[in-house]
Design an enzyme around this catalytic site. Structure first.
Site, mmCIF file in Angstrom:
data_model
loop_
_atom_site.group_PDB
_atom_site.id
_atom_site.type_symbol
_atom_site.label_atom_id
_atom_site.label_comp_id
_atom_site.label_asym_id
_atom_site.label_seq_id
_atom_site.Cartn_x
_atom_site.Cartn_y
_atom_site.Cartn_z
ATOM 1 N N GLU A 280 -6.455 -12.313 6.096
ATOM 2 C CA GLU A 280 -6.956 -11.229 6.043
ATOM 3 C C GLU A 280 -8.455 -11.293 5.629
ATOM 4 O O GLU A 280 -9.139 -10.408 5.193
ATOM 5 C CB GLU A 280 -6.337 -10.215 5.063
ATOM 6 C CG GLU A 280 -4.869 -9.874 5.309
ATOM 7 C CD GLU A 280 -4.154 -8.915 4.250
ATOM 8 O OE1 GLU A 280 -4.333 -7.802 4.533
ATOM 9 O OE2 GLU A 280 -3.524 -9.165 3.557
ATOM 10 N N HIS B 101 0.919 -1.153 -0.195
ATOM 11 C CA HIS B 101 -0.285 -0.088 0.034
ATOM 12 C C HIS B 101 0.881 1.400 -0.005
ATOM 13 O O HIS B 101 0.356 2.388 0.314
ATOM 14 C CB HIS B 101 -1.039 -0.016 1.196
ATOM 15 C CG HIS B 101 -2.117 -0.979 1.165
ATOM 16 N ND1 HIS B 101 -3.009 -1.101 0.256
ATOM 17 C CD2 HIS B 101 -1.876 -2.257 2.024
ATOM 18 C CE1 HIS B 101 -3.766 -2.256 0.482
ATOM 19 N NE2 HIS B 101 -3.424 -2.805 1.384
ATOM 20 N N ASP C 176 16.636 -11.658 -3.217
ATOM 21 C CA ASP C 176 17.729 -11.304 -3.844
ATOM 22 C C ASP C 176 18.272 -9.881 -3.369
ATOM 23 O O ASP C 176 19.453 -9.357 -3.267
ATOM 24 C CB ASP C 176 17.798 -11.322 -5.191
ATOM 25 C CG ASP C 176 17.855 -12.626 -5.721
ATOM 26 O OD1 ASP C 176 17.931 -13.619 -4.948
ATOM 27 O OD2 ASP C 176 17.440 -12.891 -6.922
ATOM 28 N N ASP D 97 -8.631 -5.417 6.372
ATOM 29 C CA ASP D 97 -8.967 -6.283 5.498
ATOM 30 C C ASP D 97 -10.038 -7.341 5.859
ATOM 31 O O ASP D 97 -11.057 -7.714 5.325
ATOM 32 C CB ASP D 97 -7.961 -6.920 4.508
ATOM 33 C CG ASP D 97 -7.577 -5.926 3.398
ATOM 34 O OD1 ASP D 97 -8.194 -5.317 2.879
ATOM 35 O OD2 ASP D 97 -6.171 -5.593 3.539
#
Length: 279
Positions: free
Chosen positions: A175, A71, A110, A201
């Protein structure tokens, strides 16, 4: 020159809580981590996308930080700069990827992120896919590029490929109502170190949009915490309200996010304006 990576967040949790939930290799890495036994680890969001803000949060004394990509305006390069900024401080960074995508998970690992949180995981099959994305073959499907990446410090970490699982911890986020129903199965998935509950959520999924402390939502959160703990997996939750956070800690939450950089600045700026200008 051989280099040693920091303990994972799972290892820090095991050291802090004195409970199982991390692998033997992670438990070994946790020795000397310096956290007090038997306590909840409290953290803060880094949602601004700013390395400066990340460093300010890192030096505040919180146990852990969540660098968010879901977000926020965070790109891979922005996350890398925030990992650099946080690395000088005794706090553990966790990166929340925007989606359960194997390529994105590979790229974030990575970058040198040792701890990832994957949002919107509602079934065991989804959790299995996340675990596979974070591990090299034959256990998983993570692409091999450690010689080119910060994860292995460009092959300066001895035996990184064979011991990579000990250098990475994987958390998934429940969620949805479906996720609550599958909490035990998700928590018992091999390769998943912890489950984090997102009440915002979850509340929306349950028909209580914007009501994170609705009794039905709180009951669902507490149910997930209990089932995850029973599975021997670390359990966490997001709770900005101090009383709610303390109640979840008493209910068994072992890691809790209790604030965010942008919210702290927003509320602080509003108070400053109110103090000098008024309403």
């Amino acid at each position: 020159m051989p280099l040693r990576l920091n303990p994972t967040f799972a290892a820090e949790l095991q050291q802090a809580t004195g409970t199982s939930g991390a692998s033997d290799a992670q438990a070994t890495a946790a020795s000397g981590a310096g956290t007090a036994a038997g306590r909840t680890l409290y953290g803060g969001w880094v949602s601004s996308g700013s390395p400066t803000m990340a460093e300010i949060m890192a030096g505040a004394g919180l146990d852990w930080l969540l660098i968010d990509m879901e977000h926020t305006p965070n790109s891979l390069e922005a996350v890398l700069h925030q990992l650099y900024a946080v690395s000088a401080y005794p706090t553990t960074p966790v990166v929340r990827v925007p989606v359960a995508d194997a390529t994105i998970i590979k790229q974030v690992l990575d970058l040198g992120a040792q701890n990832i949180l994957v949002p919107m995981v509602s079934t065991r099959a989804e959790a299995e896919a996340v675990a596979a994305a974070a591990q090299y073959p034959p256990a998983g499907v993570r692409g091999v590029g450690s010689a080119l990446a910060r994860s292995a410090r460009w092959n300066r970490v001895p035996d990184y490929l064979t011991e990579a699982a000990a250098h990475v911890s994987v958390f998934v986020q429940i969620e949805t109502r479906t996720g609550v129903e599958n909490a035990a199965a998700i928590a018992s998935t091999p390769g998943i170190d912890g489950v984090f509950v997102g009440p915002s959520d979850l509340a929306a999924s349950m028909g209580h949009l914007g009501q994170q402390t609705h009794p039905e939502v709180v009951a669902a959160v507490r149910s997930v915490l209990a089932e995850v703990r029973a599975a021997g997996t670390f359990a966490g939750v997001n709770a900005f309200d101090p009383d709610t956070a303390r109640a979840y800690a008493e209910a068994g939450a072992q890691f809790i996010l209790v604030g965010a950089d942008v919210a702290i600045v927003a509320r602080g700026a509003e108070k400053l304006a109110a103090d000098f200008i008024g309403n």
